[in-house]
Design a protein around this motif. Structure first.
Motif, short mmCIF file in Angstrom:
data_model
loop_
_atom_site.label_atom_id
_atom_site.label_comp_id
_atom_site.label_asym_id
_atom_site.label_seq_id
_atom_site.Cartn_x
_atom_site.Cartn_y
_atom_site.Cartn_z
N ASP A 80 4.27 -11.80 10.40
CA ASP A 80 2.59 -11.98 9.87
C ASP A 80 2.53 -10.04 9.98
N LEU A 81 1.69 -9.58 10.16
CA LEU A 81 1.25 -8.17 10.28
C LEU A 81 2.00 -7.77 11.21
N ARG A 82 2.60 -7.71 12.81
CA ARG A 82 3.02 -7.31 13.64
C ARG A 82 4.56 -7.44 13.05
N GLU A 83 4.86 -7.98 12.34
CA GLU A 83 6.40 -7.74 11.96
C GLU A 83 6.73 -7.41 10.69
N CYS A 84 5.49 -6.81 9.72
CA CYS A 84 5.45 -6.13 8.45
C CYS A 84 5.29 -5.09 9.33
N VAL A 85 4.76 -4.41 9.74
CA VAL A 85 4.62 -2.74 10.65
C VAL A 85 5.69 -2.66 11.54
N ARG A 86 6.55 -3.79 12.10
CA ARG A 86 7.51 -2.92 12.84
C ARG A 86 8.76 -2.85 11.86
N GLY A 111 0.96 -1.13 0.37
CA GLY A 111 0.24 -0.13 0.56
C GLY A 111 0.87 1.04 -0.29
N TRP A 112 0.45 2.27 0.76
CA TRP A 112 0.92 3.78 0.43
C TRP A 112 0.32 4.23 2.06
N TYR A 113 1.82 5.04 2.63
CA TYR A 113 1.65 5.35 3.58
C TYR A 113 2.23 7.44 3.15
N GLU A 114 1.81 8.62 4.07
CA GLU A 114 2.24 9.78 3.82
C GLU A 114 3.58 9.96 4.49
N ASN A 115 4.60 10.52 4.27
CA ASN A 115 5.71 10.92 4.68
C ASN A 115 5.76 12.39 4.05
N GLU A 116 6.88 12.76 4.40
CA GLU A 116 6.94 14.91 4.36
C GLU A 116 7.17 14.95 2.75
N SER A 117 7.49 14.34 2.40
CA SER A 117 7.70 13.73 0.76
C SER A 117 6.64 13.85 -0.22
N GLY A 118 5.17 13.53 0.67
CA GLY A 118 4.02 12.52 -0.01
C GLY A 118 4.25 10.89 -0.04
N ALA A 119 3.16 10.26 -0.90
CA ALA A 119 2.49 8.94 -0.47
C ALA A 119 3.70 7.84 -1.14
N GLU A 120 4.76 7.14 -0.17
CA GLU A 120 5.28 6.60 -0.41
C GLU A 120 4.46 4.65 0.19
N ARG A 121 4.79 4.39 -1.72
CA ARG A 121 4.62 3.27 -1.45
C ARG A 121 5.40 2.08 -0.67
N ALA A 127 12.07 1.59 9.85
CA ALA A 127 12.71 2.42 9.27
C ALA A 127 11.30 3.88 8.96
N ASP A 128 11.22 4.02 9.66
CA ASP A 128 10.19 5.72 9.60
C ASP A 128 9.70 5.54 10.77
N ALA A 129 9.95 6.12 11.50
CA ALA A 129 8.90 6.44 13.28
C ALA A 129 7.74 7.27 12.98
N ASP A 130 7.60 7.64 11.79
CA ASP A 130 6.70 8.51 11.42
C ASP A 130 5.18 7.12 10.78
N PHE A 131 5.79 6.13 10.49
CA PHE A 131 4.96 5.45 10.03
C PHE A 131 3.65 5.23 11.04
N GLY A 132 2.01 5.24 10.52
CA GLY A 132 1.67 5.30 12.00
C GLY A 132 0.75 6.60 12.41
N GLU A 145 0.80 0.94 18.82
CA GLU A 145 1.15 -0.07 20.40
C GLU A 145 2.74 0.21 20.12
N ILE A 146 3.93 0.14 18.75
CA ILE A 146 5.07 -0.18 18.91
C ILE A 146 5.66 0.80 19.05
N SER A 147 5.42 2.09 18.69
CA SER A 147 6.17 3.56 18.96
C SER A 147 6.39 3.40 21.02
N ILE A 148 4.47 3.41 21.30
CA ILE A 148 4.31 3.40 22.41
C ILE A 148 5.32 3.09 23.49
N GLU A 149 5.50 1.61 22.46
CA GLU A 149 6.52 0.51 23.67
C GLU A 149 8.06 1.07 23.37
N THR A 150 8.09 1.25 22.22
CA THR A 150 9.77 1.41 21.95
C THR A 150 9.62 3.24 22.51
#
Length: 95
Positions: free
Chosen positions: A40-46, A23-33, A51-56, A83-88
């Motif tokens: 599993d999903l958790r490992e992918c999100v981690r 998919g994609w998410y927004e970062n400072e330079s636009g949409a990042e694919r 890679a980018d602390a702003d993800f999420g 959750e991962i950001s808070i944990e970190t």
């Protein structure tokens, strides 16, 4: 890290990398694919948060699933990222 920019580079290891998140998410330079694979999903999100602390914390549209990304998992992925950001931050003593 298994984050690829081009879907043609996506190869799955059937033992420990069966989950696909695309998919994609927004970062400072636009949409990042993103195309991420993991166990599993958790490992992918981690991987994305590492890679980018702003993800999420920004707008996103994400699909995921085992072997093929077939389901909208945006809400769940964002929740996991927060959750991962808070944990970190707790581990680092920021919160």
């Amino acid at each position: 890290m298994n984050i690829v920019k081009d879907l043609s580079q996506m190869r799955l290891n059937p033992i420990d990398e069966r989950y696909v998140l695309c998919g994609w998410y927004e970062n400072e330079s636009g949409a990042e694919r993103v195309f991420v694979k993991g166990k599993d999903l958790r490992e992918c999100v981690r991987k994305l948060v590492d890679a980018d602390a702003d993800f999420g914390h920004t707008d996103a549209e994400l699909e995921g699933g085992y072997i093929a990304a077939e389901y909208d998992v945006t809400s769940e992925a964002i929740s996991i990222a927060l959750e991962i950001s808070i944990e970190t931050n707790r581990i680092r003593g920021i919160m």
